[in-house]
Design an enzyme around this catalytic site. Structure first.
Site, PDB file in Angstrom:
ATOM      1  N   LYS A  13       0.726  -1.278  -0.163  1.00  0.00           N
ATOM      2  CA  LYS A  13       0.058   0.321   0.140  1.00  0.00           C
ATOM      3  C   LYS A  13       1.009   1.271   0.025  1.00  0.00           C
ATOM      4  O   LYS A  13       0.538   2.201  -0.705  1.00  0.00           O
ATOM      5  CB  LYS A  13      -0.920  -0.021   1.089  1.00  0.00           C
ATOM      6  CG  LYS A  13      -2.018  -1.350   1.178  1.00  0.00           C
ATOM      7  CD  LYS A  13      -2.591  -1.099   2.538  1.00  0.00           C
ATOM      8  CE  LYS A  13      -1.821  -0.984   3.945  1.00  0.00           C
ATOM      9  NZ  LYS A  13      -1.011  -2.334   4.231  1.00  0.00           N
ATOM     10  N   ARG A 127      11.939  -5.623   4.278  1.00  0.00           N
ATOM     11  CA  ARG A 127      11.772  -4.016   4.076  1.00  0.00           C
ATOM     12  C   ARG A 127      13.016  -3.308   4.795  1.00  0.00           C
ATOM     13  O   ARG A 127      13.316  -3.632   5.787  1.00  0.00           O
ATOM     14  CB  ARG A 127      10.347  -3.868   4.522  1.00  0.00           C
ATOM     15  CG  ARG A 127      10.220  -2.325   4.332  1.00  0.00           C
ATOM     16  CD  ARG A 127       8.666  -2.088   4.545  1.00  0.00           C
ATOM     17  NE  ARG A 127       8.141  -2.278   5.712  1.00  0.00           N
ATOM     18  CZ  ARG A 127       6.852  -2.277   6.178  1.00  0.00           C
ATOM     19  NH1 ARG A 127       6.133  -1.522   5.215  1.00  0.00           N
ATOM     20  NH2 ARG A 127       6.305  -2.715   7.242  1.00  0.00           N
ATOM     21  N   ARG A 171       1.458  -9.276  13.573  1.00  0.00           N
ATOM     22  CA  ARG A 171       0.367  -8.185  13.037  1.00  0.00           C
ATOM     23  C   ARG A 171      -0.262  -8.794  12.132  1.00  0.00           C
ATOM     24  O   ARG A 171      -1.485  -8.206  11.966  1.00  0.00           O
ATOM     25  CB  ARG A 171       1.490  -7.265  12.294  1.00  0.00           C
ATOM     26  CG  ARG A 171       2.274  -5.904  13.187  1.00  0.00           C
ATOM     27  CD  ARG A 171       3.377  -5.586  12.603  1.00  0.00           C
ATOM     28  NE  ARG A 171       3.436  -4.886  11.261  1.00  0.00           N
ATOM     29  CZ  ARG A 171       4.313  -4.772  10.197  1.00  0.00           C
ATOM     30  NH1 ARG A 171       5.191  -5.166  10.571  1.00  0.00           N
ATOM     31  NH2 ARG A 171       3.976  -4.067   9.475  1.00  0.00           N
TER      32      ARG A 171
HETATM   33  P1  AP5 Z   1       4.955  -1.585   1.773  1.00  0.00           P
HETATM   34  O1  AP5 Z   1       4.448  -0.686   0.709  1.00  0.00           O
HETATM   35  O2  AP5 Z   1       5.645  -0.817   2.759  1.00  0.00           O
HETATM   36  O3  AP5 Z   1       3.585  -2.253   2.492  1.00  0.00           O
HETATM   37  P2  AP5 Z   1       2.553  -1.708   3.174  1.00  0.00           P
HETATM   38  O4  AP5 Z   1       1.268  -2.578   2.657  1.00  0.00           O
HETATM   39  O5  AP5 Z   1       2.409  -0.231   3.164  1.00  0.00           O
HETATM   40  O6  AP5 Z   1       2.767  -2.421   4.778  1.00  0.00           O
HETATM   41  P3  AP5 Z   1       2.827  -1.422   6.035  1.00  0.00           P
HETATM   42  O7  AP5 Z   1       3.774  -2.345   6.907  1.00  0.00           O
HETATM   43  O8  AP5 Z   1       3.102  -0.148   5.848  1.00  0.00           O
HETATM   44  O9  AP5 Z   1       1.595  -1.887   6.566  1.00  0.00           O
HETATM   45  P4  AP5 Z   1       1.306  -1.998   8.123  1.00  0.00           P
HETATM   46  O10 AP5 Z   1      -0.082  -1.890   7.937  1.00  0.00           O
HETATM   47  O11 AP5 Z   1       1.721  -2.918   8.863  1.00  0.00           O
HETATM   48  O12 AP5 Z   1       2.188  -0.903   8.890  1.00  0.00           O
HETATM   49  P5  AP5 Z   1       1.604   0.611   9.158  1.00  0.00           P
HETATM   50  O13 AP5 Z   1       2.831   1.438   8.964  1.00  0.00           O
HETATM   51  O14 AP5 Z   1       0.409   1.133   8.491  1.00  0.00           O
HETATM   52  O15 AP5 Z   1       5.819  -2.798   1.177  1.00  0.00           O
HETATM   53  C1  AP5 Z   1       6.015  -3.789   1.983  1.00  0.00           C
HETATM   54  C2  AP5 Z   1       7.565  -4.385   1.374  1.00  0.00           C
HETATM   55  O16 AP5 Z   1       7.247  -4.929   0.200  1.00  0.00           O
HETATM   56  C3  AP5 Z   1       8.707  -3.195   1.146  1.00  0.00           C
HETATM   57  O17 AP5 Z   1       9.795  -3.815   1.336  1.00  0.00           O
HETATM   58  C4  AP5 Z   1       8.341  -2.890  -0.415  1.00  0.00           C
HETATM   59  O18 AP5 Z   1       9.539  -2.457  -1.211  1.00  0.00           O
HETATM   60  C5  AP5 Z   1       8.216  -4.350  -0.784  1.00  0.00           C
HETATM   61  N1  AP5 Z   1       6.979  -4.413  -2.020  1.00  0.00           N
HETATM   62  C6  AP5 Z   1       5.926  -3.484  -1.901  1.00  0.00           C
HETATM   63  N2  AP5 Z   1       5.312  -3.941  -3.374  1.00  0.00           N
HETATM   64  C7  AP5 Z   1       5.932  -5.073  -3.939  1.00  0.00           C
HETATM   65  C8  AP5 Z   1       5.757  -5.823  -4.805  1.00  0.00           C
HETATM   66  N3  AP5 Z   1       4.846  -5.704  -5.778  1.00  0.00           N
HETATM   67  N4  AP5 Z   1       6.483  -6.865  -5.290  1.00  0.00           N
HETATM   68  C9  AP5 Z   1       7.861  -6.947  -4.440  1.00  0.00           C
HETATM   69  N5  AP5 Z   1       7.774  -6.252  -3.425  1.00  0.00           N
HETATM   70  C10 AP5 Z   1       7.009  -5.280  -3.045  1.00  0.00           C
HETATM   71  O19 AP5 Z   1       1.375   0.692  10.541  1.00  0.00           O
HETATM   72  C11 AP5 Z   1       2.220   0.276  11.468  1.00  0.00           C
HETATM   73  C12 AP5 Z   1       1.475   0.261  12.985  1.00  0.00           C
HETATM   74  O20 AP5 Z   1       0.919   1.608  13.210  1.00  0.00           O
HETATM   75  C13 AP5 Z   1       0.404  -0.889  13.345  1.00  0.00           C
HETATM   76  O21 AP5 Z   1       1.008  -2.150  13.430  1.00  0.00           O
HETATM   77  C14 AP5 Z   1      -0.371   0.004  14.394  1.00  0.00           C
HETATM   78  O22 AP5 Z   1       0.324  -0.190  15.405  1.00  0.00           O
HETATM   79  C15 AP5 Z   1      -0.268   1.638  13.924  1.00  0.00           C
HETATM   80  N6  AP5 Z   1      -1.483   1.824  13.025  1.00  0.00           N
HETATM   81  C16 AP5 Z   1      -1.144   2.328  11.652  1.00  0.00           C
HETATM   82  N7  AP5 Z   1      -2.587   2.524  11.037  1.00  0.00           N
HETATM   83  C17 AP5 Z   1      -3.441   2.434  12.154  1.00  0.00           C
HETATM   84  C18 AP5 Z   1      -4.563   2.280  12.245  1.00  0.00           C
HETATM   85  N8  AP5 Z   1      -5.429   2.677  11.168  1.00  0.00           N
HETATM   86  N9  AP5 Z   1      -5.350   1.904  13.521  1.00  0.00           N
HETATM   87  C19 AP5 Z   1      -4.682   1.668  14.717  1.00  0.00           C
HETATM   88  N10 AP5 Z   1      -3.586   1.448  14.680  1.00  0.00           N
HETATM   89  C20 AP5 Z   1      -2.778   1.928  13.592  1.00  0.00           C
END
Ligand code: AP5
Length: 215
Positions: A13, A127, A171
């Site tokens: 995402k 990542r 997670r």
């Molecule tokens: P990446 O694009 O970073 O993936 P993502 O879907 O954005 O994953 P996130 O880790 O950001 O999601 P998350 O939901 O756990 O974390 P967030 O920061 O939102 O891609 C991942 C990897 O794959 C990268 O290395 C990339 O290069 C690679 N890649 C991407 N596409 C690819 C492809 N097509 N082919 C190959 N490789 C690829 O949340 C973190 C924490 O914040 C949560 O755990 C929670 O504690 C808190 N939080 C955030 N939002 C909320 C909410 N709404 N409510 C409550 N708590 C929240």
């Protein structure tokens, strides 16, 4: 365009939202990035959120909803937004409906990034992110030119604490059921499109372009 990116951690995402937001010239609003920035700056929000992020738990809805509301009323979000990682619970989805109503806006599209969990574990554990601008890389699938430096801003690349394998598995467990509930919620609203997010970076980008193209 007012868009939500929905999907389990690691579905890509953040990677795709960064590109699309630049193309549409709209803000990429990622709740995870906002929390991490607050933690780095040692703000009150950061102090409240740190424990949840480190352990892979969700930050409480009330705190998260208030933060999104505050962000969506900023002038730059008037022309549109990509919400990445929000909503993540039904309560958040309901709160978002209310915020959007209050702003006299509507949701154009919910994009659901779907991929098998074994792919996600590999992506998350490999990542690296920029400690300055948050751009994500992957040691194998999307490597930077220099393994320690961000191609975009020259910042230092680091591994997120919650990208260690045991926290990644936790997670996925925390988010699995809630994501399914949200997919049903938006299916009922009739504005969700599923993307096969286990495709290559270019393959996902192509699907995304078709999904957001005006019909
Ligand atoms: P990446 O694009 O970073 O993936 P993502 O879907 O954005 O994953 P996130 O880790 O950001 O999601 P998350 O939901 O756990 O974390 P967030 O920061 O939102 O891609 C991942 C990897 O794959 C990268 O290395 C990339 O290069 C690679 N890649 C991407 N596409 C690819 C492809 N097509 N082919 C190959 N490789 C690829 O949340 C973190 C924490 O914040 C949560 O755990 C929670 O504690 C808190 N939080 C955030 N939002 C909320 C909410 N709404 N409510 C409550 N708590 C929240």
């Amino acid at each position: 365009m007012n868009i939500i990116f929905l999907g389990l951690p690691g579905t890509g995402k953040g990677t795709q939202a960064g590109v699309l937001a630049e193309e549409f010239n709209i803000p990429h609003i990622a709740t995870g990035d906002i929390f991490r920035q607050a933690i780095n700056q040692g703000t009150e929000l950061g102090k409240k959120a740190k424990e949840y992020l480190d352990s892979g738990e969700l930050v409480p809805d009330t705190l998260t909803n208030a933060l999104v509301k505050e962000r969506l009323v900023q002038p730059d979000a008037k022309k549109g937004f990509i919400l990445d990682g929000f909503p993540r619970t039904l309560k958040q989805a309901e709160a978002l409906d209310q915020i959007i109503d209050e702003l006299n806006r509507s949701l154009d599209q919910v994009i659901y990034f779907s991929a098998p969990e074994e792919v996600l574990i590999k992506r998350l554990t490999g990542r690296r992110i920029c400690s300055d601008c948050g751009t994500p890389y992957h040691t194998e699938f999307n490597p930077p030119e220099n393994e320690e430096i961000c191609d975009r801003c020259g910042g230092e690349l680091i591994q997120r604490k919650d990208d260690r394998e045991e926290t990644v598995i936790h997670r996925l467990k925390v988010n699995r059921e809630k994501t399914d509930e949200l997919v049903s919620y938006y299916r009922n609203q009739g504005n969700i499109i599923t993307i096969q997010a286990d495709a290559s970076l270019e393959g996902v980008k192509k699907q995304l372009k078709e999904a957001v193209a005006p019909r």
